[in-house]
Design a protein around this motif. Structure first.
Motif, PDB file in Angstrom:
ATOM      1  N   SER A 179       5.201 -26.786  35.020  1.00 54.64           N
ATOM      2  CA  SER A 179       3.781 -27.806  34.331  1.00 54.64           C
ATOM      3  C   SER A 179       3.987 -28.967  34.386  1.00 54.64           C
ATOM      4  O   SER A 179       2.862 -29.628  34.152  1.00 54.64           O
ATOM      5  N   THR A 216      -0.777 -15.320  34.643  1.00 61.62           N
ATOM      6  CA  THR A 216      -1.815 -15.662  33.587  1.00 61.62           C
ATOM      7  C   THR A 216      -2.412 -16.679  34.380  1.00 61.62           C
ATOM      8  O   THR A 216      -3.217 -16.840  33.771  1.00 61.62           O
ATOM      9  N   LYS A 217      -0.943 -17.455  34.746  1.00 59.28           N
ATOM     10  CA  LYS A 217      -1.350 -18.949  35.538  1.00 59.28           C
ATOM     11  C   LYS A 217      -2.614 -18.586  36.400  1.00 59.28           C
ATOM     12  O   LYS A 217      -3.605 -20.237  36.379  1.00 59.28           O
ATOM     13  N   ASP A 223      -4.743 -16.380  37.080  1.00 58.41           N
ATOM     14  CA  ASP A 223      -6.572 -16.437  35.904  1.00 58.41           C
ATOM     15  C   ASP A 223      -6.628 -17.903  35.568  1.00 58.41           C
ATOM     16  O   ASP A 223      -8.342 -17.416  35.432  1.00 58.41           O
ATOM     17  N   ASP A 224      -5.630 -18.082  34.714  1.00 63.51           N
ATOM     18  CA  ASP A 224      -6.441 -19.814  34.606  1.00 63.51           C
ATOM     19  C   ASP A 224      -6.625 -20.519  35.201  1.00 63.51           C
ATOM     20  O   ASP A 224      -8.014 -21.367  35.229  1.00 63.51           O
ATOM     21  N   ARG A 242     -10.053 -19.543  36.322  1.00 67.66           N
ATOM     22  CA  ARG A 242     -11.236 -19.790  35.945  1.00 67.66           C
ATOM     23  C   ARG A 242     -11.624 -21.279  35.689  1.00 67.66           C
ATOM     24  O   ARG A 242     -13.412 -21.870  35.758  1.00 67.66           O
ATOM     25  N   GLU A 243     -10.851 -22.246  36.050  1.00 65.90           N
ATOM     26  CA  GLU A 243     -11.508 -23.811  35.493  1.00 65.90           C
ATOM     27  C   GLU A 243     -11.937 -24.188  37.291  1.00 65.90           C
ATOM     28  O   GLU A 243     -12.876 -24.780  37.784  1.00 65.90           O
TER      29      GLU A 243
END
Length: 198
Positions: A115, A151-152, A154-155, A158-159
């Motif tokens: 992160s 899921t990161k 997918d995120d 999306r961005e």
């Protein structure tokens, strides 16, 4: 291929003996560059919805030209004054940075597993092709399959969809590992590269 399947053929590519990985340029009229333009036209016909942006490329095994096609198809799209991103998602055997002769400080695997690294830190701008950005795979992780189903991912896409007109994803050959099957969720279209007599 046409005899064996009813999958639409996007185009054919000749053998390129120039020794260059990036063969598409605005003034280039070689047979290779023209075939990429034809492939681009056919791809745009398939991506007829403005929301269709993410194109995944795969093959059966390594050495069939998947990364070569990915690089030059992305460059060809950028020549239309579009904002294009090329993403290296063959994270077990990453080759994009080698092929392009670049060495970004951070890559996709570092972004997905930490992160502390921002999206901006992993995007590399290709000066040779205005409008083309690259995200290289980064170091080979100990848990590639788990990283790609997180899921990161997918995120992230999306961005990226909000930032780019087209996103070309260079993935692992599906004949070797299962990674690419898990990425169909992020793609609007898939291109399967196969090489004659290979």
């Amino acid at each position: 291929v046409e005899r064996m399947t009813d999958v639409p053929i996007l185009g054919e590519m000749c053998i390129d003996n120039s020794g260059r990985r990036l063969v598409v340029a605005s003034e280039d009229t070689t047979a290779t560059a023209e075939l990429f333009r034809l492939m681009r036209s056919n791809l745009l016909f398939i991506l007829n919805d403005p929301r269709d942006k993410v194109v995944l490329l795969t093959s059966t095994s390594s050495g069939e030209g998947k990364s070569f096609i990915s690089i030059n198809l992305a460059a060809s799209l950028a020549l239309l004054n579009k904002k294009v991103l090329l993403v290296g998602m063959d994270i077990r055997n990453p080759q994009l940075s080698n092929y392009l002769g670049i060495s970004p400080q951070f890559g996709l695997t570092q972004y997905l597993s930490s992160s502390a690294i921002s999206l901006k830190q992993i995007i590399y701008q290709m000066k040779e092709v205005p409008g083309l950005d690259v995200i290289c795979a980064g170091p080979v992780p100990p848990n590639p399959a788990e990283l790609l189903i997180s899921t990161k991912v997918d995120d992230l896409f999306r961005e990226l969809r909000d930032m780019y007109d087209y996103i070309i994803v260079d993935t692992a050959p599906i004949g070797l590992v299962s990674d690419t099957f898990t990425l169909d969720r992020i793609a609007d279209a898939s291109i399967y590269v196969c090489r004659a007599n290979y």
